[in-house]
Design a protein around this motif. Structure first.
Motif, PDB file in Angstrom:
ATOM      1  N   ASP A  60       0.818  -1.217   0.000  1.00 29.12           N
ATOM      2  CA  ASP A  60       0.000   0.000   0.000  1.00 29.12           C
ATOM      3  C   ASP A  60       0.848   1.262   0.000  1.00 29.12           C
ATOM      4  N   ILE A  61       0.350   2.279  -0.718  1.00 26.50           N
ATOM      5  CA  ILE A  61       0.897   3.633  -0.650  1.00 26.50           C
ATOM      6  C   ILE A  61      -0.127   4.482   0.089  1.00 26.50           C
ATOM      7  N   VAL A  62       0.263   4.994   1.247  1.00 23.70           N
ATOM      8  CA  VAL A  62      -0.643   5.846   2.033  1.00 23.70           C
ATOM      9  C   VAL A  62      -0.071   7.258   2.023  1.00 23.70           C
ATOM     10  N   TYR A  63      -0.803   8.182   1.377  1.00 21.00           N
ATOM     11  CA  TYR A  63      -0.334   9.564   1.242  1.00 21.00           C
ATOM     12  C   TYR A  63      -1.358  10.497   1.877  1.00 21.00           C
ATOM     13  N   ASN A  64      -0.922  11.262   2.868  1.00 16.66           N
ATOM     14  CA  ASN A  64      -1.825  12.143   3.625  1.00 16.66           C
ATOM     15  C   ASN A  64      -3.027  11.366   4.164  1.00 16.66           C
ATOM     16  N   GLY A  65      -2.771  10.156   4.659  1.00 11.75           N
ATOM     17  CA  GLY A  65      -3.817   9.352   5.281  1.00 11.75           C
ATOM     18  C   GLY A  65      -4.718   8.609   4.327  1.00 11.75           C
ATOM     19  N   GLU A  66      -4.486   8.750   3.019  1.00 16.39           N
ATOM     20  CA  GLU A  66      -5.345   8.122   2.018  1.00 16.39           C
ATOM     21  C   GLU A  66      -4.571   7.045   1.264  1.00 16.39           C
ATOM     22  N   VAL A  67      -5.184   5.865   1.111  1.00 20.18           N
ATOM     23  CA  VAL A  67      -4.558   4.806   0.318  1.00 20.18           C
ATOM     24  C   VAL A  67      -4.682   5.174  -1.161  1.00 20.18           C
ATOM     25  N   CYS A  68      -3.547   5.268  -1.849  1.00 17.87           N
ATOM     26  CA  CYS A  68      -3.538   5.726  -3.246  1.00 17.87           C
ATOM     27  C   CYS A  68      -3.272   4.549  -4.192  1.00 17.87           C
ATOM     28  N   LYS A  69      -3.981   4.565  -5.309  1.00 23.16           N
ATOM     29  CA  LYS A  69      -3.826   3.520  -6.326  1.00 23.16           C
ATOM     30  C   LYS A  69      -3.540   4.190  -7.666  1.00 23.16           C
ATOM     31  N   PHE A  70      -2.323   4.737  -7.786  1.00 20.73           N
ATOM     32  CA  PHE A  70      -1.968   5.494  -8.984  1.00 20.73           C
ATOM     33  C   PHE A  70      -1.853   4.571 -10.198  1.00 20.73           C
ATOM     34  N   GLN A  71      -2.497   4.977 -11.297  1.00 20.63           N
ATOM     35  CA  GLN A  71      -2.424   4.217 -12.537  1.00 20.63           C
ATOM     36  C   GLN A  71      -1.414   4.804 -13.520  1.00 20.63           C
ATOM     37  N   LYS A  72      -1.094   6.070 -13.325  1.00 17.19           N
ATOM     38  CA  LYS A  72      -0.135   6.750 -14.210  1.00 17.19           C
ATOM     39  C   LYS A  72       0.485   7.907 -13.442  1.00 17.19           C
ATOM     40  N   ILE A  73       1.538   8.480 -14.033  1.00 17.93           N
ATOM     41  CA  ILE A  73       2.292   9.530 -13.346  1.00 17.93           C
ATOM     42  C   ILE A  73       1.449  10.781 -13.110  1.00 17.93           C
ATOM     43  N   LYS A  74       0.495  11.028 -14.001  1.00 19.25           N
ATOM     44  CA  LYS A  74      -0.396  12.199 -13.859  1.00 19.25           C
ATOM     45  C   LYS A  74      -1.201  12.106 -12.562  1.00 19.25           C
ATOM     46  N   ASP A  75      -1.569  10.872 -12.168  1.00 19.59           N
ATOM     47  CA  ASP A  75      -2.357  10.679 -10.943  1.00 19.59           C
ATOM     48  C   ASP A  75      -1.584  11.127  -9.713  1.00 19.59           C
ATOM     49  N   SER A  76      -0.300  10.765  -9.639  1.00 18.93           N
ATOM     50  CA  SER A  76       0.510  11.151  -8.470  1.00 18.93           C
ATOM     51  C   SER A  76       0.788  12.663  -8.491  1.00 18.93           C
ATOM     52  N   GLU A  77       0.985  13.221  -9.685  1.00 23.05           N
ATOM     53  CA  GLU A  77       1.252  14.664  -9.779  1.00 23.05           C
ATOM     54  C   GLU A  77       0.048  15.483  -9.320  1.00 23.05           C
ATOM     55  N   GLU A  78      -1.149  14.976  -9.578  1.00 26.93           N
ATOM     56  CA  GLU A  78      -2.357  15.688  -9.119  1.00 26.93           C
ATOM     57  C   GLU A  78      -2.432  15.741  -7.599  1.00 26.93           C
ATOM     58  N   LYS A  79      -1.778  14.789  -6.935  1.00 26.55           N
ATOM     59  CA  LYS A  79      -1.715  14.786  -5.460  1.00 26.55           C
ATOM     60  C   LYS A  79      -0.538  15.623  -4.936  1.00 26.55           C
ATOM     61  N   GLY A  80       0.309  16.123  -5.861  1.00 28.59           N
ATOM     62  CA  GLY A  80       1.462  16.927  -5.435  1.00 28.59           C
ATOM     63  C   GLY A  80       2.745  16.136  -5.276  1.00 28.59           C
ATOM     64  N   ILE A  81       2.774  14.881  -5.803  1.00 22.90           N
ATOM     65  CA  ILE A  81       3.997  14.066  -5.769  1.00 22.90           C
ATOM     66  C   ILE A  81       4.669  14.194  -7.135  1.00 22.90           C
ATOM     67  N   VAL A  82       5.847  14.789  -7.171  1.00 19.53           N
ATOM     68  CA  VAL A  82       6.527  15.026  -8.450  1.00 19.53           C
ATOM     69  C   VAL A  82       7.935  14.428  -8.395  1.00 19.53           C
ATOM     70  N   ILE A  83       8.271  13.630  -9.410  1.00 16.63           N
ATOM     71  CA  ILE A  83       9.579  12.974  -9.467  1.00 16.63           C
ATOM     72  C   ILE A  83      10.455  13.618 -10.539  1.00 16.63           C
ATOM     73  N   ILE A  84      11.732  13.849 -10.203  1.00 13.16           N
ATOM     74  CA  ILE A  84      12.726  14.338 -11.160  1.00 13.16           C
ATOM     75  C   ILE A  84      13.746  13.225 -11.349  1.00 13.16           C
ATOM     76  N   HIS A  85      13.811  12.697 -12.572  1.00  8.79           N
ATOM     77  CA  HIS A  85      14.671  11.551 -12.839  1.00  8.79           C
ATOM     78  C   HIS A  85      16.123  11.970 -13.045  1.00  8.79           C
ATOM     79  N   GLN A  86      17.010  10.972 -12.940  1.00 11.94           N
ATOM     80  CA  GLN A  86      18.446  11.221 -13.120  1.00 11.94           C
ATOM     81  C   GLN A  86      18.738  11.756 -14.518  1.00 11.94           C
ATOM     82  N   GLU A  87      18.097  11.166 -15.547  1.00  7.97           N
ATOM     83  CA  GLU A  87      18.250  11.679 -16.911  1.00  7.97           C
ATOM     84  C   GLU A  87      17.212  12.773 -17.108  1.00  7.97           C
ATOM     85  N   LEU A  88      17.659  13.992 -17.291  1.00  6.33           N
ATOM     86  CA  LEU A  88      16.756  15.128 -17.372  1.00  6.33           C
ATOM     87  C   LEU A  88      15.843  15.010 -18.591  1.00  6.33           C
TER      88      LEU A  88
END
Length: 508
Positions: free
Chosen positions: A63-91
């Motif tokens: 499980d991924i629990v973010y701000n008390g809510e269990v999250c079931k992200f299907q794509k990167i856009k879903d996590s970004e809408e929650k404010g989770i943003v990843i910056i990869h090693q290759e820009l």
């Protein structure tokens, strides 16, 4: 204790033939900088790809629990809408688009039918100011350095209203000055309430910036160290990562026998391929002997890579002049094929872009530089190809289920070993290594240092370019210092220090 913003519970992720994550647990508090450390292939990036939705819900267990809510992200856009943003090693920036266009790509400003460019550039300038960049957002990405591009990626994340910022090896391509500036920026964001997760192999940076450090080994969580209560020295972190103490980071060479000069360049000058009036290598004269490791130190932009690539069959630059000698005889290398034929190899700093074919298996990558050795009447002997790849897999201790696996699925350290194998199979007399340990962990670094020592013990010559001064000092018999395209210093490795190298650079 602060509020827990993120909890990852019993995360397990499998790929064909390998369990990348095995019941991993991670807890991150709001407003902290949390570091993830571990050897290459430990599962750090995989865990963050699960968190960000790159590996969708259903492809892993736990499980991924973010701000008390269990999250079931299907794509990167879903996590970004929650404010989770990843910056990869290759820009992920497009060179011939402006900073502003890159920042809002996929997040366009305006209406569906028309982008509001005034708003785009005004918003971009606002976020650039927040990360300390004075450039206009209308400048093209290709016209700014790597350090500034990294800051653009952070500005891009802020424009997505990031609350949890994930940075994967953010300083791997930066010099020490730019690295420290970026870490200080993260500390400034922390004061403003931002939460960050940083993956890094640079343990001095982890100790400097992190509040807590979670160690992952072989896909499992080992421990979490807290800066306020635990020892977070580099030696302590290494012990958690590799399961033992490493008393010596640089293996000693015994019975060093340095012979005659194997390669020498005299008055070597190279001009920029696009800007023909710009001199990038200016009258360089240097040599390397048989059985010797020669280090080349310098700041980013000093011309080290340009020098190496231009020697390697004019792989870089225009209007190249000067003399190149191999074993005392002058040679004129027309191209890369010529260089390989004359027993020179160049291990690029860009293993993913220029060094390896990521969509091809390990066995194909291993033999690419010397196909004639595995061919019979111009037909590849696949059994021989497989055996060569297996031999180098054993020799370099490459971690992979099979040499049939695509190189793109390997960790950074294991990709680097495949790249080394590719050039070792060409059986060079002179091996030029450009940032050979960039973005890989201390354990894999040590193994690569041992490989370098084995090569010079066999009478090969190694030129090593590195931005990490401890590495240059720990491995080199002799060191050249470059600045602004020129050699500004030469010293024996035994007499050199970080201070003496920096003194050469700053005086010129």
């Amino acid at each position: 204790m602060g509020k827990t913003i993120l909890e990852m519970v019993n995360i397990t992720k499998e790929f064909p033939g390998v369990k990348a994550l095995d019941n991993v647990n991670l807890k991150v508090e709001e407003g902290e900088i949390h570091a993830l450390v571990g050897e290459n292939g430990a599962g750090k990036s995989t865990l963050m790809n699960v968190l960000s939705g790159i590996y969708p819900f259903g492809s892993y267990t736990g499980d991924i629990v973010y701000n008390g809510e269990v999250c079931k992200f299907q794509k990167i856009k879903d996590s970004e809408e929650k404010g989770i943003v990843i910056i990869h090693q290759e820009l992920a920036l497009i060179p011939y688009m402006s900073i502003g266009e890159n920042m809002f790509l996929g997040n366009e400003q305006g209406k569906k039918a028309a982008i509001d460019w005034d708003k785009t550039y005004a918003e971009a300038d606002k976020y650039l100011k927040m990360v300390g960049l004075s450039e206009s957002s209308r400048v093209l990405i290709k016209d700014i350095g790597v350090g500034k591009q990294q800051l653009v990626e952070i500005a891009k994340a802020l424009a997505k209203h990031a609350k949890l910022l994930i940075l994967d090896e953010p300083t791997s391509s930066l010099n020490e000055t730019d690295s420290r500036a970026l870490l200080d920026l993260l500390l400034e964001f922390k004061k403003q309430g931002m939460t960050s997760i940083i993956i890094s192999h640079k343990l001095n940076e982890v100790s400097y910036v992190a509040d807590k450090i979670t160690v992952i080994r072989d896909g499992s969580t080992i421990e979490t160290l807290d800066k306020t209560t635990d020892d977070i020295s580099e030696d302590r972190i290494i012990k958690g990562m590799v399961g033992r103490e490493m008393t010596d980071r640089f293996p000693k060479r015994h019975d060093v026998k340095i012979g005659d000069i194997a390669m020498e360049v005299k008055d070597w000058t190279v001009f920029h391929p696009q800007f023909a009036e710009r001199k990038v290598v200016d009258g360089v004269s240097m040599n390397v002997r048989k059985g010797e490791v020669v280090g080349i130190a310098g700041l980013m932009g000093a011309g080290r890579t340009e020098l190496a690539m231009s020697i390697f069959g004019k792989a870089y630059g225009t209007n190249i002049s000067g003399q190149l000698f191999l074993n005392g005889e002058e040679v004129h290398l027309k191209n890369i094929k010529d260089a390989i034929k004359h027993k020179i190899a160049y291990v690029t700093e860009d293993r993913k872009g220029n060094g390896l074919v990521l969509t091809n298996p390990i066995k194909i990558n291993t033999t690419l530089s010397n196909l004639s050795e595995i061919c019979s009447k111009r037909v590849i002997d696949q059994d021989k190809e497989y055996q060569v790849a297996e031999d180098y897999r054993d020799k370099l201790k490459t971690k992979c289920p099979t040499v049939e696996q695509n190189v793109g699925n390997l960790s950074g350290g294991n990709q680097q070993k495949v790249l080394l194998a590719k050039w070792m199979f060409a059986n060079p007399d002179v091996l030029i290594l450009d940032e050979p340990t960039r973005g890989i962990d201390v354990g894999a670094k040590y193994e690569i240092y041992c490989i370098i020592n084995d090569l010079v013990a066999a009478g090969k010559s190694v030129i090593m370019i590195s931005s990490e001064l401890p590495e240059v000092l720990g491995m080199s018999d002799r060191i050249y210092v470059m600045n602004e395209g020129k050699i500004v210093g030469e010293m024996a490795g035994s007499e050199a220090s970080q201070e003496s190298i920096m003194s050469c650079i700053l005086k010129n």
